[in-house]
Design a protein around this motif. Structure first.
Motif, short mmCIF file in Angstrom:
data_model
loop_
_atom_site.label_atom_id
_atom_site.label_comp_id
_atom_site.label_asym_id
_atom_site.label_seq_id
_atom_site.Cartn_x
_atom_site.Cartn_y
_atom_site.Cartn_z
N ALA A 132 -29.93 -2.15 -1.46
CA ALA A 132 -28.50 -2.00 -0.78
C ALA A 132 -28.45 -2.92 0.51
N ALA A 133 -29.77 -2.98 1.05
CA ALA A 133 -29.97 -4.21 2.24
C ALA A 133 -29.91 -5.35 1.71
N LEU A 134 -30.22 -5.58 0.66
CA LEU A 134 -30.23 -7.16 0.08
C LEU A 134 -28.93 -7.29 -0.29
N LEU A 135 -28.16 -6.35 -0.82
CA LEU A 135 -26.77 -6.58 -1.12
C LEU A 135 -26.08 -6.97 0.07
N ALA A 136 -26.30 -6.19 1.14
CA ALA A 136 -25.55 -6.11 2.53
C ALA A 136 -25.87 -7.80 3.02
N GLY A 137 -27.08 -8.21 2.80
CA GLY A 137 -27.53 -9.47 3.47
C GLY A 137 -26.59 -10.57 2.48
N LEU A 138 -26.67 -10.26 1.07
CA LEU A 138 -25.91 -11.31 0.52
C LEU A 138 -24.43 -11.57 0.65
N PHE A 139 -23.80 -10.34 1.10
CA PHE A 139 -22.40 -10.30 1.49
C PHE A 139 -22.13 -10.61 2.99
N GLY A 140 -23.37 -10.97 3.68
CA GLY A 140 -23.12 -11.62 5.03
C GLY A 140 -23.46 -10.83 6.27
N ALA A 141 -23.84 -9.41 6.05
CA ALA A 141 -24.07 -8.59 7.32
C ALA A 141 -25.53 -9.11 7.89
N ASP A 177 -30.38 -16.59 3.48
CA ASP A 177 -31.19 -16.35 4.62
C ASP A 177 -32.63 -15.63 4.17
N LEU A 178 -33.50 -15.62 5.32
CA LEU A 178 -34.86 -15.18 5.11
C LEU A 178 -34.82 -13.86 4.91
N PRO A 179 -33.97 -12.93 5.90
CA PRO A 179 -34.07 -11.47 5.59
C PRO A 179 -33.72 -11.12 4.41
N VAL A 180 -32.77 -11.93 3.44
CA VAL A 180 -32.43 -11.45 2.12
C VAL A 180 -33.69 -11.58 1.21
N TRP A 181 -34.33 -12.64 1.39
CA TRP A 181 -35.76 -12.98 0.67
C TRP A 181 -36.72 -11.80 1.00
N LEU A 182 -36.85 -11.21 2.25
CA LEU A 182 -37.56 -10.13 2.69
C LEU A 182 -37.25 -8.86 1.94
N TRP A 183 -35.91 -8.74 1.68
CA TRP A 183 -35.34 -7.53 1.04
C TRP A 183 -35.78 -7.49 -0.39
#
Length: 158
Positions: A43-52, A9-15
């Protein structure tokens, strides 16, 4: 591999971009400037990768950044605290001194004798103070003392 990259997702790229920017800024500066935000972005990147969701990612970023700051604050304080070099020169502050050369700020002249040494002196209030007068040291700038005339006291010795 390209299927995996497209599924992010885009937010993961932004993180990821934020993490790189914070890391580069941290590496380019002499002090600890934004390492806490780099940890939070990771931490936010990892959270995004795990679907948060995005709200959860922002909360994770804020909480982890704050926790990293709180955990490293004592270390940062020790690293950034200025180390005062004790010279004992400040012991003359408030001491009585004898003017050995007339103090005249306009002509950049004057000297006092205090604590066994002769110091360059200037008048704290700009007035001329004649040799032989008793003065009190009010401030120090480098090797120059700033003095004020003492009130006349009976039998006072310098």
């Amino acid at each position: 591999m390209s299927g995996f990259l497209q599924s992010i997702d885009l937010p993961v790229w932004l993180w990821l971009i934020a993490l790189v920017v914070f890391a580069v800024v941290e590496a380019a500066t002499a002090g600890l400037v934004c390492i806490w935000f780099a940890v939070g972005a990771l931490a936010a990147l990892l959270a995004g990768l795990f679907g948060a969701g995005i709200v959860a990612q922002v909360v994770v970023f804020a909480v982890v950044s704050a926790a990293a700051l709180a955990a490293t604050r004592p270390l940062v304080r020790r690293m950034t605290a200025g180390k005062a070099v004790a010279t004992n020169a400040d012991r003359v502050l408030g001491a009585a001194a004898k003017v050995t050369e007339t103090i005249d700020n306009e002509n950049s002249r004057g000297a006092v004798y205090v604590d066994g040494k002769t110091w360059t002196a200037r008048s704290a209030d700009g007035s001329v103070i004649h040799a032989g007068e008793r003065v009190e040291v009010t401030a120090m700038e480098g090797v120059k003392l700033f003095v004020k005339l003492c009130e006349k006291t009976e039998g006072a010795k310098v």
